[in-house]
Design an enzyme around this catalytic site. Structure first.
Site, mmCIF file in Angstrom:
data_model
loop_
_atom_site.group_PDB
_atom_site.id
_atom_site.type_symbol
_atom_site.label_atom_id
_atom_site.label_comp_id
_atom_site.label_asym_id
_atom_site.label_seq_id
_atom_site.Cartn_x
_atom_site.Cartn_y
_atom_site.Cartn_z
ATOM 1 N N TYR A 1 23.877 -18.335 7.717
ATOM 2 C CA TYR A 1 25.021 -17.939 8.559
ATOM 3 C C TYR A 1 25.786 -19.175 9.037
ATOM 4 C CZ TYR A 1 27.491 -16.512 12.812
ATOM 5 O OH TYR A 1 28.447 -16.327 13.786
ATOM 6 N N GLU B 1 26.786 -22.144 16.090
ATOM 7 C CA GLU B 1 25.699 -22.256 15.105
ATOM 8 C C GLU B 1 25.985 -23.366 14.094
ATOM 9 O OE1 GLU B 1 22.442 -20.267 15.923
ATOM 10 O OE2 GLU B 1 22.670 -20.655 13.779
ATOM 11 N N ASN C 1 27.511 -18.907 22.373
ATOM 12 C CA ASN C 1 27.040 -17.515 22.505
ATOM 13 C C ASN C 1 27.733 -16.816 23.678
ATOM 14 O OD1 ASN C 1 25.040 -19.178 21.168
ATOM 15 N ND2 ASN C 1 23.735 -17.375 21.156
ATOM 16 N N LEU D 1 36.784 -7.290 3.898
ATOM 17 C CA LEU D 1 36.849 -8.732 3.630
ATOM 18 C C LEU D 1 36.387 -9.066 2.211
ATOM 19 C CD1 LEU D 1 35.456 -10.434 6.869
ATOM 20 C CD2 LEU D 1 37.821 -10.369 6.075
ATOM 21 N N PHE E 1 20.567 -8.825 19.219
ATOM 22 C CA PHE E 1 20.750 -10.181 19.771
ATOM 23 C C PHE E 1 19.894 -10.319 21.023
ATOM 24 C CE2 PHE E 1 24.510 -9.121 17.340
ATOM 25 C CZ PHE E 1 24.642 -10.238 16.523
ATOM 26 N N ALA F 1 14.125 -21.755 10.345
ATOM 27 C CA ALA F 1 14.679 -23.015 10.869
ATOM 28 C C ALA F 1 15.421 -22.624 12.147
ATOM 29 C CB ALA F 1 15.625 -23.661 9.867
ATOM 30 N N SER G 1 31.705 -20.784 15.111
ATOM 31 C CA SER G 1 30.490 -20.594 15.912
ATOM 32 C C SER G 1 29.779 -21.899 16.230
ATOM 33 C CB SER G 1 29.541 -19.696 15.113
ATOM 34 O OG SER G 1 28.248 -19.734 15.665
ATOM 35 N N ALA H 1 35.653 -10.319 11.965
ATOM 36 C CA ALA H 1 34.667 -9.642 11.118
ATOM 37 C C ALA H 1 33.754 -10.670 10.463
ATOM 38 C CB ALA H 1 35.373 -8.811 10.054
HETATM 39 P P1 NAP Z 1 29.598 -8.138 15.861
HETATM 40 O O1 NAP Z 1 29.468 -7.348 17.114
HETATM 41 O O2 NAP Z 1 28.428 -8.259 14.940
HETATM 42 O O3 NAP Z 1 30.845 -7.549 15.033
HETATM 43 C C1 NAP Z 1 31.084 -7.904 13.685
HETATM 44 C C2 NAP Z 1 32.229 -7.072 13.152
HETATM 45 O O4 NAP Z 1 32.482 -7.433 11.774
HETATM 46 C C3 NAP Z 1 31.976 -5.557 13.144
HETATM 47 O O5 NAP Z 1 33.146 -4.909 13.568
HETATM 48 C C4 NAP Z 1 31.709 -5.270 11.654
HETATM 49 O O6 NAP Z 1 32.044 -3.965 11.279
HETATM 50 C C5 NAP Z 1 32.689 -6.238 11.009
HETATM 51 N N1 NAP Z 1 32.429 -6.502 9.579
HETATM 52 C C6 NAP Z 1 31.313 -7.005 9.027
HETATM 53 N N2 NAP Z 1 31.479 -7.114 7.704
HETATM 54 C C7 NAP Z 1 32.720 -6.666 7.385
HETATM 55 C C8 NAP Z 1 33.484 -6.533 6.183
HETATM 56 N N3 NAP Z 1 32.975 -6.874 4.986
HETATM 57 N N4 NAP Z 1 34.744 -6.055 6.228
HETATM 58 C C9 NAP Z 1 35.258 -5.685 7.421
HETATM 59 N N5 NAP Z 1 34.598 -5.779 8.602
HETATM 60 C C10 NAP Z 1 33.341 -6.262 8.584
HETATM 61 O O7 NAP Z 1 30.061 -9.640 16.193
HETATM 62 P P2 NAP Z 1 30.696 -10.235 17.558
HETATM 63 O O8 NAP Z 1 29.606 -10.685 18.456
HETATM 64 O O9 NAP Z 1 31.762 -9.333 18.043
HETATM 65 O O10 NAP Z 1 31.358 -11.581 16.993
HETATM 66 C C11 NAP Z 1 32.688 -11.593 16.474
HETATM 67 C C12 NAP Z 1 32.852 -12.795 15.556
HETATM 68 O O11 NAP Z 1 32.614 -13.988 16.286
HETATM 69 C C13 NAP Z 1 31.893 -12.833 14.370
HETATM 70 O O12 NAP Z 1 32.585 -13.427 13.295
HETATM 71 C C14 NAP Z 1 30.778 -13.755 14.833
HETATM 72 O O13 NAP Z 1 30.141 -14.353 13.734
HETATM 73 C C15 NAP Z 1 31.575 -14.747 15.668
HETATM 74 N N6 NAP Z 1 30.877 -15.398 16.774
HETATM 75 C C16 NAP Z 1 30.211 -14.647 17.688
HETATM 76 C C17 NAP Z 1 29.600 -15.273 18.759
HETATM 77 C C18 NAP Z 1 28.870 -14.476 19.804
HETATM 78 O O14 NAP Z 1 28.094 -15.093 20.562
HETATM 79 N N7 NAP Z 1 29.107 -13.179 19.919
HETATM 80 C C19 NAP Z 1 29.676 -16.670 18.885
HETATM 81 C C20 NAP Z 1 30.396 -17.394 17.944
HETATM 82 C C21 NAP Z 1 31.006 -16.749 16.887
HETATM 83 P P3 NAP Z 1 30.959 -2.753 11.274
HETATM 84 O O15 NAP Z 1 31.096 -2.121 12.632
HETATM 85 O O16 NAP Z 1 31.468 -1.919 10.167
HETATM 86 O O17 NAP Z 1 29.613 -3.344 11.026
HETATM 87 O O1 G4F Z 2 20.775 -13.876 20.378
HETATM 88 P P1 G4F Z 2 20.472 -14.577 19.117
HETATM 89 O O2 G4F Z 2 20.034 -13.737 17.972
HETATM 90 O O3 G4F Z 2 21.753 -15.438 18.803
HETATM 91 P P2 G4F Z 2 22.039 -16.725 17.880
HETATM 92 O O4 G4F Z 2 21.080 -16.832 16.752
HETATM 93 O O5 G4F Z 2 22.180 -17.884 18.783
HETATM 94 O O6 G4F Z 2 23.457 -16.322 17.241
HETATM 95 C C1 G4F Z 2 24.479 -15.735 18.039
HETATM 96 O O7 G4F Z 2 25.265 -16.762 18.598
HETATM 97 C C2 G4F Z 2 25.988 -17.551 17.628
HETATM 98 C C3 G4F Z 2 26.753 -18.619 18.409
HETATM 99 O O8 G4F Z 2 25.901 -19.734 18.608
HETATM 100 C C4 G4F Z 2 26.906 -16.638 16.853
HETATM 101 F F1 G4F Z 2 27.642 -17.352 15.984
HETATM 102 C C5 G4F Z 2 26.084 -15.585 16.120
HETATM 103 O O9 G4F Z 2 26.955 -14.686 15.430
HETATM 104 C C6 G4F Z 2 25.297 -14.793 17.153
HETATM 105 O O10 G4F Z 2 26.200 -14.070 17.953
HETATM 106 O O11 G4F Z 2 19.312 -15.662 19.364
HETATM 107 C C7 G4F Z 2 19.409 -16.634 20.377
HETATM 108 C C8 G4F Z 2 18.103 -17.414 20.471
HETATM 109 C C9 G4F Z 2 17.585 -17.951 19.128
HETATM 110 O O12 G4F Z 2 17.165 -19.285 19.300
HETATM 111 C C10 G4F Z 2 16.395 -17.085 18.803
HETATM 112 O O13 G4F Z 2 15.369 -17.717 18.046
HETATM 113 O O14 G4F Z 2 17.087 -16.526 20.942
HETATM 114 C C11 G4F Z 2 15.894 -16.763 20.211
HETATM 115 N N1 G4F Z 2 15.052 -15.560 20.257
HETATM 116 C C12 G4F Z 2 13.800 -15.517 20.784
HETATM 117 N N2 G4F Z 2 13.277 -14.280 20.625
HETATM 118 C C13 G4F Z 2 15.354 -14.349 19.776
HETATM 119 C C14 G4F Z 2 14.237 -13.540 20.008
HETATM 120 N N3 G4F Z 2 16.470 -13.884 19.188
HETATM 121 C C15 G4F Z 2 16.494 -12.582 18.807
HETATM 122 N N4 G4F Z 2 17.617 -12.091 18.234
HETATM 123 N N5 G4F Z 2 15.402 -11.751 19.004
HETATM 124 C C16 G4F Z 2 14.260 -12.185 19.601
HETATM 125 O O15 G4F Z 2 13.291 -11.443 19.756
#
Ligand code: NAP
Ligand code: G4F
Length: 326
Positions: free
Chosen positions: A149, A127, A178, A59, A188, A280, A125, A81
């Site tokens: 982010y 977020e 999430n 990217l 996470f 924050a 997201s 990604a």
């Molecule tokens: P993830 O497990 O962290 O996967 C992120 C992916 O992005 C990995 O395959 C990573 O590759 C790739 N990547 C990072 N930087 C890159 C670059 N410069 N060029 C090419 N590939 C790159 O995330 P996920 O939970 O599957 O989420 C997928 C998408 O949805 C993300 O954009 C995330 O921000 C968004 N999202 C997630 C949630 C959620 O709750 N899971 C909610 C809302 C939005 P590597 O394996 O090489 O690191």
């Molecule tokens: O699981 P988290 O790290 O997810 P967060 O920050 O909500 O972000 C995830 O969801 C987003 C969608 O809303 C995505 F866009 C993003 O890419 C990602 O997948 O944390 C969830 C909550 C937060 O409020 C955090 O402060 O859990 C709280 N938390 C409490 N203790 C913790 C912890 N989070 C993490 N990671 N680790 C802890 O020990």
């Protein structure tokens, strides 16, 4: 009919692997984009070897994206990604902006140049809602991101809308709350807790250090959410959609359920570490997916309790397999 081709960026991530599983069942030729690494990181797509194709691009590199689209000629591009871990975005704000915000413009520019008929999905997201301006959050709720982010994702959302309006590109923004699974990264919170429970149960640890236990999230199952992505790209018009369960739970509730599933009491093991509290915080998220349900015919299938149980069971089984292998 010719076989449809889908390109997934972020195929090695949680969502990329579930989306690849799903698109294969729909008869797609699936091509995954990966960035170069000194060692392969294909654990989540190991089971798909031989069924999907992998191509390198990044990217951060405009030409690599253009060449990839020229070679693959996809009908649909799913941009999953990103630098997706919120705490890292305070440590690496510029890099997060490069991947998560500007990376989307690079990909959209490549689409505009190579084939503006490509259908594009952007992984937006909840977020972006950050310090929420209304409850529950819908497609019309104003954004107030609380991390680099979240700010980067808000840019990415608006550039997606802008390329739709400026150039007529079929570009959709899925505002996903999430979503979790046994394939979730261990940093996470859900997976940190379920992996922690399994480690404690296996006698490998006694405590689990946690941040803000009062934070609330609308947690769903990743396998359900990738289907909504695909449905967005099958509509007659591109649009934005909230994808959520409509239920919110605290991190403490997550701990209660996960430890109880393994026959443990969370109070005996969880220790709050102030260093894990964010500069924050997004205190509470709750999504309203009425539009996705009505227009896309989408429904979440896995409840919060079933999701936590599924993740705890998977981690317990993993540590059990490991102990038998020793
Ligand atoms: P993830 O497990 O962290 O996967 C992120 C992916 O992005 C990995 O395959 C990573 O590759 C790739 N990547 C990072 N930087 C890159 C670059 N410069 N060029 C090419 N590939 C790159 O995330 P996920 O939970 O599957 O989420 C997928 C998408 O949805 C993300 O954009 C995330 O921000 C968004 N999202 C997630 C949630 C959620 O709750 N899971 C909610 C809302 C939005 P590597 O394996 O090489 O690191
Ligand atoms: O699981 P988290 O790290 O997810 P967060 O920050 O909500 O972000 C995830 O969801 C987003 C969608 O809303 C995505 F866009 C993003 O890419 C990602 O997948 O944390 C969830 C909550 C937060 O409020 C955090 O402060 O859990 C709280 N938390 C409490 N203790 C913790 C912890 N989070 C993490 N990671 N680790 C802890 O020990």
């Amino acid at each position: 009919m010719t076989q449809p081709i889908a390109l997934i960026t972020g195929i090695t991530g949680q969502d990329g692997s579930y989306l690849a599983d799903f698109l294969l069942t729909q008869g797609y030729r699936v091509v995954g984009m990966v960035r170069r690494a000194s060692t392969e990181n294909f654990e989540r797509i190991e089971h798909l070897r031989g069924q999907i194709e992998i191509r390198q691009a990044d990217l951060l590199d405009q030409l690599s994206l253009i060449n990839l689209l020229r070679e693959v000629r996809p009908r649909e591009v799913y941009n999953l990604a990103a630098q997706s871990f919120v705490p890292t975005s305070w440590e690496q704000p510029v890099l997060t902006g490069e991947f998560t915000a500007l990376g989307v413009t690079r990909l959209l520019e490549a689409i505009r140049l190579v084939d503006p008929g490509i259908r594009f999905y952007q992984a937006s997201s909840s977020e972006m809602f950050g310090q929420v301006q209304e409850v529950p959050q819908t497609e019309r709720t104003p954004f107030y991101p609380r991390s680099p982010y979240g700010v980067a994702k808000a840019y990415a959302h608006w550039i997606t809308v802008n390329y739709r309006e400026s150039y007529g590109i079929f570009a959709c923004s899925g505002i996903l709350f999430n979503h979790e699974s046994p394939r979730r990264g261990k940093e996470f919170v859900t997976r940190k807790v379920t992996d922690g429970v399994a480690r404690i149960k296996a006698g490998l640890a006694t405590t689990l250090l946690m941040g803000n236990l009062q934070a609330r999230r609308d947690w769903g199952f990743a396998g359900d959410y990738v289907e909504a992505m695909w449905r967005m790209l099958q509509q007659p018009q591109p649009d934005n959609y909230v994808v959520a369960t409509g239920e919110t739970h605290s991190v403490q509730e997550l701990c209660e359920r996960a430890f109880a599933r393994a026959g443990l009491n969370w109070k005996d093991h969880v220790v709050v570490d102030r260093a894990l509290v964010r500069p924050a915080e997004v205190e509470s998220l709750l999504g309203d997916a009425t539009k996705a349900k009505r227009v896309l015919g989408w429904q979440p299938r896995v409840s919060f309790h079933a999701l936590v149980d599924m993740m705890v069971d998977a981690d317990l089984a993993r540590y059990e397999r490991r102990s038998h292998a020793q």
